[in-house]
Motif scaffolding. Sequence first.
Motif, mmCIF file in Angstrom:
data_model
loop_
_atom_site.group_PDB
_atom_site.id
_atom_site.type_symbol
_atom_site.label_atom_id
_atom_site.label_comp_id
_atom_site.label_asym_id
_atom_site.label_seq_id
_atom_site.Cartn_x
_atom_site.Cartn_y
_atom_site.Cartn_z
ATOM 1 N N TYR A 1 -3.094 -11.585 -30.557
ATOM 2 C CA TYR A 1 -1.588 -11.178 -30.220
ATOM 3 C C TYR A 1 -1.615 -10.218 -29.155
ATOM 4 O O TYR A 1 -2.116 -9.444 -29.212
ATOM 5 C CB TYR A 1 -0.800 -10.907 -31.593
ATOM 6 C CG TYR A 1 -0.798 -11.980 -32.604
ATOM 7 C CD1 TYR A 1 -0.109 -13.342 -32.655
ATOM 8 C CD2 TYR A 1 -1.731 -12.110 -33.284
ATOM 9 C CE1 TYR A 1 -0.021 -14.209 -33.251
ATOM 10 C CE2 TYR A 1 -1.356 -12.974 -34.583
ATOM 11 C CZ TYR A 1 -0.958 -14.342 -34.209
ATOM 12 O OH TYR A 1 -1.073 -14.946 -35.189
ATOM 13 N N ILE B 1 2.913 -10.778 -34.878
ATOM 14 C CA ILE B 1 2.068 -12.101 -35.745
ATOM 15 C C ILE B 1 2.850 -12.141 -37.130
ATOM 16 O O ILE B 1 3.585 -11.234 -37.303
ATOM 17 C CB ILE B 1 0.828 -10.780 -36.745
ATOM 18 C CG1 ILE B 1 -0.755 -10.717 -35.623
ATOM 19 C CG2 ILE B 1 0.520 -11.854 -37.912
ATOM 20 C CD1 ILE B 1 -1.248 -9.226 -36.603
ATOM 21 N N ARG B 2 2.996 -12.936 -37.358
ATOM 22 C CA ARG B 2 4.201 -14.302 -38.114
ATOM 23 C C ARG B 2 3.368 -14.343 -39.580
ATOM 24 O O ARG B 2 2.763 -15.402 -39.601
ATOM 25 C CB ARG B 2 4.777 -14.982 -37.357
ATOM 26 C CG ARG B 2 5.569 -14.480 -36.377
ATOM 27 C CD ARG B 2 6.105 -15.854 -36.012
ATOM 28 N NE ARG B 2 7.123 -14.905 -35.178
ATOM 29 C CZ ARG B 2 8.436 -15.214 -34.506
ATOM 30 N NH1 ARG B 2 8.596 -16.562 -35.280
ATOM 31 N NH2 ARG B 2 9.095 -15.120 -33.541
ATOM 32 N N SER B 3 3.413 -14.009 -40.409
ATOM 33 C CA SER B 3 2.266 -14.344 -41.851
ATOM 34 C C SER B 3 2.998 -15.771 -42.292
ATOM 35 O O SER B 3 2.435 -16.488 -43.306
ATOM 36 C CB SER B 3 2.873 -13.149 -42.923
ATOM 37 O OG SER B 3 1.690 -12.221 -42.625
ATOM 38 N N PHE B 4 4.349 -15.444 -42.492
ATOM 39 C CA PHE B 4 5.401 -16.673 -43.372
ATOM 40 C C PHE B 4 5.953 -17.625 -42.187
ATOM 41 O O PHE B 4 7.239 -18.241 -42.681
ATOM 42 C CB PHE B 4 5.972 -15.980 -44.453
ATOM 43 C CG PHE B 4 4.312 -15.371 -45.894
ATOM 44 C CD1 PHE B 4 3.805 -16.130 -46.680
ATOM 45 C CD2 PHE B 4 4.585 -14.027 -45.583
ATOM 46 C CE1 PHE B 4 2.588 -15.486 -47.143
ATOM 47 C CE2 PHE B 4 4.181 -13.662 -46.144
ATOM 48 C CZ PHE B 4 3.020 -14.450 -46.930
ATOM 49 N N LYS B 5 6.344 -16.922 -41.482
ATOM 50 C CA LYS B 5 7.786 -17.317 -40.441
ATOM 51 C C LYS B 5 7.655 -18.155 -39.362
ATOM 52 O O LYS B 5 7.352 -17.968 -37.900
ATOM 53 C CB LYS B 5 8.650 -16.589 -40.143
ATOM 54 C CG LYS B 5 9.457 -15.749 -40.868
ATOM 55 C CD LYS B 5 10.762 -14.871 -41.173
ATOM 56 C CE LYS B 5 11.575 -14.292 -41.781
ATOM 57 N NZ LYS B 5 12.651 -13.490 -41.887
ATOM 58 N N LYS B 6 6.264 -18.678 -39.335
ATOM 59 C CA LYS B 6 5.752 -19.860 -38.947
ATOM 60 C C LYS B 6 6.214 -21.070 -37.901
ATOM 61 O O LYS B 6 6.376 -22.204 -38.885
ATOM 62 C CB LYS B 6 4.900 -20.169 -38.471
ATOM 63 C CG LYS B 6 3.023 -18.932 -38.658
ATOM 64 C CD LYS B 6 1.767 -19.231 -39.106
ATOM 65 C CE LYS B 6 1.532 -17.306 -38.995
ATOM 66 N NZ LYS B 6 -0.179 -18.023 -39.123
#
Length: 287
Positions: A191, A246-251
């Motif tokens: 990123y 970085i997006r762990s869950f909001k992709k």
Amino acid sequence: MKTIIIKLTKASRKTGPFTITDQFNHVIASDISKSVLIKGASYTVNDNITLITLTSEGDCSINKTKKVLTVNPLQLSTTAFNQTMTACLWRHLTSMKTFNTYYGVIEPYIIEYPFAYQYFDEILQNVKDYTKAFVYSTDGTGVFIPSNKVEVDNLWFNKAIVYNGQQSSGILELVPKPLHNMKAYMNYPIYGKDSKTITFTKSDNFYQYNTFWSVVKDRRLPLFIASCESLSVDKEVNQSNMDYSIRSFKKEPLRSKDLRVRHILDNRSDVHLVSQFILAPTKPSYK
């Protein structure tokens, strides 16, 4: 020591920035903009300096050498600047190793593919592109021979943008997938501030990549802005409206009834890309 004033009186639109040197090739100043020299810039040099060379370091490279002369203040202040339309002379297609190079500068090779879907919205799963990448070699005589080429697997477009009317992946930096090195592969995606670096693979003559999602901050703002550098570039990504963190869950997947895939090569000119067709596998999205 003495003080000299350098004032630009004539130049074309694309000249500059400039490097100023004396007759002994000593650099007096560098990276000087055209606007500064139009107004006039003063420099302190040795008394034995009699010649000044002004070199344009931009796309249109040219240099001029002038004698150091004495002028009165009135003559200096009333000297006006005239913009000319003189073009540079350049020979194209003289080497098999330079394709998207013009006037000594690498220009982007951009190709964009549109897709339209049927009744249901579609979610993009990956991109598969059938492009052939050739690298040419010489036979020792310097003569261009079309048969002296090798089709390679690790050279391709270096950037991609996948978008629709309200979503955009932003700039995806494309690099070959590290072979037989799981540790290196696990470093991706990388990123950055204005892009995200992902890997591509080539399998069954298809270049493929799939690590993307929408990075748009606000759908009420434009996804693209106009380019200020060249009329040949129709648009640029509005980076102020992109979030590459970085997006762990909001992709958010790219989901719509239409899609655009934009591929860009702008970091090299020694590879010949022959674009044939592209596939964008999707799955229906029911709501």
